[in-house]
Design a protein around this motif. Structure first.
Motif, PDB file in Angstrom:
ATOM      1  N   GLY A 145       1.636   0.066  -8.690  1.00 18.42           N
ATOM      2  CA  GLY A 145       1.188   0.692  -7.181  1.00 18.42           C
ATOM      3  C   GLY A 145       1.694   1.981  -6.857  1.00 18.42           C
ATOM      4  N   GLY A 146       1.150   2.629  -5.976  1.00 23.32           N
ATOM      5  CA  GLY A 146       1.768   4.035  -5.411  1.00 23.32           C
ATOM      6  C   GLY A 146       3.271   3.898  -4.610  1.00 23.32           C
ATOM      7  N   ASP A 147       3.831   4.918  -4.339  1.00 21.37           N
ATOM      8  CA  ASP A 147       4.876   4.899  -3.334  1.00 21.37           C
ATOM      9  C   ASP A 147       4.286   5.320  -2.003  1.00 21.37           C
ATOM     10  N   ASN A 148       4.079   4.305  -1.218  1.00 21.12           N
ATOM     11  CA  ASN A 148       3.693   4.499  -0.178  1.00 21.12           C
ATOM     12  C   ASN A 148       4.745   5.051   0.847  1.00 21.12           C
ATOM     13  N   LEU A 175      -3.884  -2.748   7.612  1.00 20.34           N
ATOM     14  CA  LEU A 175      -3.384  -4.356   8.084  1.00 20.34           C
ATOM     15  C   LEU A 175      -2.158  -4.499   8.062  1.00 20.34           C
ATOM     16  N   LEU A 176      -1.491  -4.846   9.267  1.00 17.84           N
ATOM     17  CA  LEU A 176      -0.244  -4.830   9.731  1.00 17.84           C
ATOM     18  C   LEU A 176       0.609  -5.652   8.769  1.00 17.84           C
ATOM     19  N   SER A 177       0.169  -6.847   7.972  1.00 22.10           N
ATOM     20  CA  SER A 177       1.026  -7.649   7.299  1.00 22.10           C
ATOM     21  C   SER A 177       1.271  -7.136   5.854  1.00 22.10           C
ATOM     22  N   THR A 178       0.442  -6.131   5.380  1.00 22.17           N
ATOM     23  CA  THR A 178       0.755  -5.486   4.060  1.00 22.17           C
ATOM     24  C   THR A 178       1.734  -4.612   4.089  1.00 22.17           C
ATOM     25  N   ASP A 179       2.336  -4.628   2.583  1.00 19.68           N
ATOM     26  CA  ASP A 179       3.437  -3.815   2.429  1.00 19.68           C
ATOM     27  C   ASP A 179       2.993  -2.229   2.682  1.00 19.68           C
ATOM     28  N   PRO A 180       1.807  -1.867   1.883  1.00 23.54           N
ATOM     29  CA  PRO A 180       1.383  -0.232   1.982  1.00 23.54           C
ATOM     30  C   PRO A 180       1.461   0.236   3.377  1.00 23.54           C
ATOM     31  N   GLN A 181       0.918  -0.787   4.334  1.00 21.74           N
ATOM     32  CA  GLN A 181       0.926  -0.298   5.658  1.00 21.74           C
ATOM     33  C   GLN A 181       2.266   0.039   6.234  1.00 21.74           C
ATOM     34  N   LYS A 182       3.274  -1.055   5.901  1.00 22.07           N
ATOM     35  CA  LYS A 182       4.417  -0.952   6.419  1.00 22.07           C
ATOM     36  C   LYS A 182       5.159   0.440   6.001  1.00 22.07           C
ATOM     37  N   GLN A 183       5.187   0.572   4.491  1.00 26.47           N
ATOM     38  CA  GLN A 183       5.643   1.771   4.255  1.00 26.47           C
ATOM     39  C   GLN A 183       5.153   3.200   4.559  1.00 26.47           C
ATOM     40  N   ARG A 184       3.819   3.073   4.790  1.00 26.59           N
ATOM     41  CA  ARG A 184       3.044   4.630   5.099  1.00 26.59           C
ATOM     42  C   ARG A 184       3.534   4.500   6.681  1.00 26.59           C
ATOM     43  N   HIS A 185       3.820   3.703   7.291  1.00 29.61           N
ATOM     44  CA  HIS A 185       4.302   3.689   8.825  1.00 29.61           C
ATOM     45  C   HIS A 185       5.519   4.315   8.842  1.00 29.61           C
ATOM     46  N   LYS A 186       6.388   3.569   8.064  1.00 23.78           N
ATOM     47  CA  LYS A 186       7.898   3.933   8.130  1.00 23.78           C
ATOM     48  C   LYS A 186       8.133   5.433   7.668  1.00 23.78           C
ATOM     49  N   GLY A 187       7.345   5.781   6.456  1.00 24.59           N
ATOM     50  CA  GLY A 187       7.733   7.294   6.043  1.00 24.59           C
ATOM     51  C   GLY A 187       7.347   8.244   6.980  1.00 24.59           C
ATOM     52  N   PHE A 188       6.209   7.941   7.793  1.00 29.75           N
ATOM     53  CA  PHE A 188       5.796   9.017   8.598  1.00 29.75           C
ATOM     54  C   PHE A 188       6.527   9.095   9.873  1.00 29.75           C
ATOM     55  N   ALA A 189       7.127   7.825  10.280  1.00 28.50           N
ATOM     56  CA  ALA A 189       8.045   7.752  11.510  1.00 28.50           C
ATOM     57  C   ALA A 189       9.322   8.654  11.067  1.00 28.50           C
ATOM     58  N   ASP A 190       9.948   8.199   9.953  1.00 30.46           N
ATOM     59  CA  ASP A 190      11.199   8.959   9.352  1.00 30.46           C
ATOM     60  C   ASP A 190      10.891  10.561   9.294  1.00 30.46           C
ATOM     61  N   GLN A 307       5.723  -0.406 -12.099  1.00 29.51           N
ATOM     62  CA  GLN A 307       5.098   0.820 -12.502  1.00 29.51           C
ATOM     63  C   GLN A 307       4.706   1.638 -11.257  1.00 29.51           C
ATOM     64  N   THR A 308       5.409   2.674 -10.772  1.00 30.99           N
ATOM     65  CA  THR A 308       5.280   3.360  -9.595  1.00 30.99           C
ATOM     66  C   THR A 308       4.399   4.706  -9.927  1.00 30.99           C
ATOM     67  N   LEU A 309       3.367   4.705  -9.146  1.00 26.38           N
ATOM     68  CA  LEU A 309       2.303   5.826  -9.430  1.00 26.38           C
ATOM     69  C   LEU A 309       2.626   7.181  -8.522  1.00 26.38           C
ATOM     70  N   ASP A 310       2.451   8.369  -9.131  1.00 24.73           N
ATOM     71  CA  ASP A 310       2.463   9.536  -8.492  1.00 24.73           C
ATOM     72  C   ASP A 310       1.635   9.840  -7.150  1.00 24.73           C
ATOM     73  N   THR A 311       1.745  10.650  -6.213  1.00 24.07           N
ATOM     74  CA  THR A 311       0.797  10.968  -5.283  1.00 24.07           C
ATOM     75  C   THR A 311       0.425  12.424  -5.680  1.00 24.07           C
ATOM     76  N   THR A 312      -0.555  13.100  -5.050  1.00 24.73           N
ATOM     77  CA  THR A 312      -0.961  14.464  -4.908  1.00 24.73           C
ATOM     78  C   THR A 312      -1.126  14.778  -3.367  1.00 24.73           C
ATOM     79  N   GLU A 313      -0.738  16.027  -2.858  1.00 21.51           N
ATOM     80  CA  GLU A 313      -1.165  16.427  -1.608  1.00 21.51           C
ATOM     81  C   GLU A 313      -2.651  17.199  -1.836  1.00 21.51           C
ATOM     82  N   ILE A 314      -3.686  16.689  -1.111  1.00 21.43           N
ATOM     83  CA  ILE A 314      -4.870  17.345  -1.267  1.00 21.43           C
ATOM     84  C   ILE A 314      -5.302  18.000  -0.053  1.00 21.43           C
ATOM     85  N   THR A 315      -5.344  19.240  -0.301  1.00 17.75           N
ATOM     86  CA  THR A 315      -5.731  20.242   0.895  1.00 17.75           C
ATOM     87  C   THR A 315      -6.963  21.031   0.362  1.00 17.75           C
TER      88      THR A 315
END
Length: 333
Positions: A145-148, A175-190, A307-315
């Motif tokens: 999975g990705g690094d949410n 979906l509030l119970s899922t880990d991707p949601q939790k991590q995407r929220h936390k990263g943004f808040a931080d 296996q942690t997969l990398d992201t790319t910022e797309i603009t």
């Protein structure tokens, strides 16, 4: 959505204990088996998908079919669609266990209900790959999975850049119970910490669905909330919110950020190119890695536990290049 408590799911699985315990001897007729006797040339792969209706998951399915075909030693069975129904997904995993598939891949709808099912597959000595969303057990062979958290943090940094004078942010969560949601929220808040001039004024669960993004945005606008930027946990919700703002004549005053970066005609990359979003973040499907890992596990080889997969910022500056790199439209699957 049907929510199945862990205890209920465990009870439901009890019926297959006798069938799966000890991992009964395998056959070479293509219906399943670990292949440990070395007399099989093809190994069966079962995949339980959380919800085929989500564009990200539809693309994942397409890619997995394609990449599975590149490995002559594995055969991907028809993909089981849980339709965001936990009980349905538990039943699908049960069926794969009964079939004695050689490798099981699971993209959990929610972690708690699926944990006992994954543990049962493990007890049946069926190698398990967890794809995208985690479960609350270590009894699997590989998580892909990705690094949410990192994606969420990058989205927050993009929001700061887009709002140099501060502003109001609305967050449409998955979906509030899922880990991707939790991590995407936390990263943004931080990322927003220390930027007191940027305030998150609205938050809602959008369940990863575009119609939910549209409905939520309409409700916010109808009650007069001033919003300068929308951060959605996936592209469909961001696109849904943008369409609602466009319908209200306010899209030009609001920036939109999403996640997924799918190379499909109605996906996030095209939305960035069309000016509907200022950025999206590639969330790799992990399909290629899942196929490779399944092929290795089927032959009894060791694999990487995480296996942690990398992201790319797309603009707009790189959208065309990224689209071309990940476009699957000319590949069969």
């Amino acid at each position: 959505m049907t929510r199945t408590p862990r205890t209920a799911a465990a009870a439901a699985l009890a019926a297959v204990l006798a069938l799966s315990a000890g991992c009964a001897s395998k056959t070479d007729d293509g219906t399943g088996g670990s292949g440990k006797d070395g007399d099989k040339s093809t190994f069966t792969i079962g995949y339980s998908q959380a919800n085929n209706a989500e564009p990200y998951r539809a693309q994942l399915n397409k890619q997995l079919r394609y990449f599975a075909k590149q490995h002559k030693n594995i055969k991907l069975l028809p993909i089981a669609d849980a339709e965001q129904d936990n009980a349905r997904q538990v039943s699908q995993v049960q069926q794969f266990i009964q079939q004695k598939v050689d490798v099981l891949i699971v993209s959990p709808n929610e972690p708690d209900p699926l944990t006992p099912a994954v543990e049962q597959a493990c007890q049946a000595k069926i190698p398990v790959i967890i794809l995208d969303r985690d479960v609350k057990t270590d009894c699997y062979d590989s998580f892909i999975g990705g690094d949410n958290y990192q994606i969420g943090k990058k989205a927050g940094e993009a929001a700061i850049k887009a709002l140099p004078d501060g502003g109001n942010v609305a967050e449409i969560r998955g979906l509030l119970s899922t880990d991707p949601q939790k991590q995407r929220h936390k990263g943004f808040a931080d990322a927003l910490k220390g930027h007191d001039d940027i305030k998150v004024v609205e938050q809602r669960e959008g369940k990863w669905l575009q119609p939910e993004g549209t409905k939520i945005m309409q409700q916010w606008l109808q009650r007069g909330t001033r919003i300068d930027l929308v951060y959605a946990h996936n592209d469909p919700m961001a696109i849904g919110a943008q369409s609602a703002a466009a319908g209200a004549g306010k899209a030009k005053d609001i920036d939109f950020i999403g996640i997924d970066g799918l190379a499909i005609p109605d996906g996030g990359i095209r939305a960035v190119q069309q000016g509907k979003m200022i950025a999206t973040y590639l969330y790799p499907t992990g399909a290629e890695e899942a196929a490779e890992t399944a092929a290795a596990l089927a032959e009894g080889k060791s694999v990487q536990k995480k296996q942690t997969l990398d992201t790319t910022e797309i603009t707009k500056s790189n959208a065309e290049d990224v689209y071309g790199r990940y476009d699957m439209s000319k590949k069969s699957g």
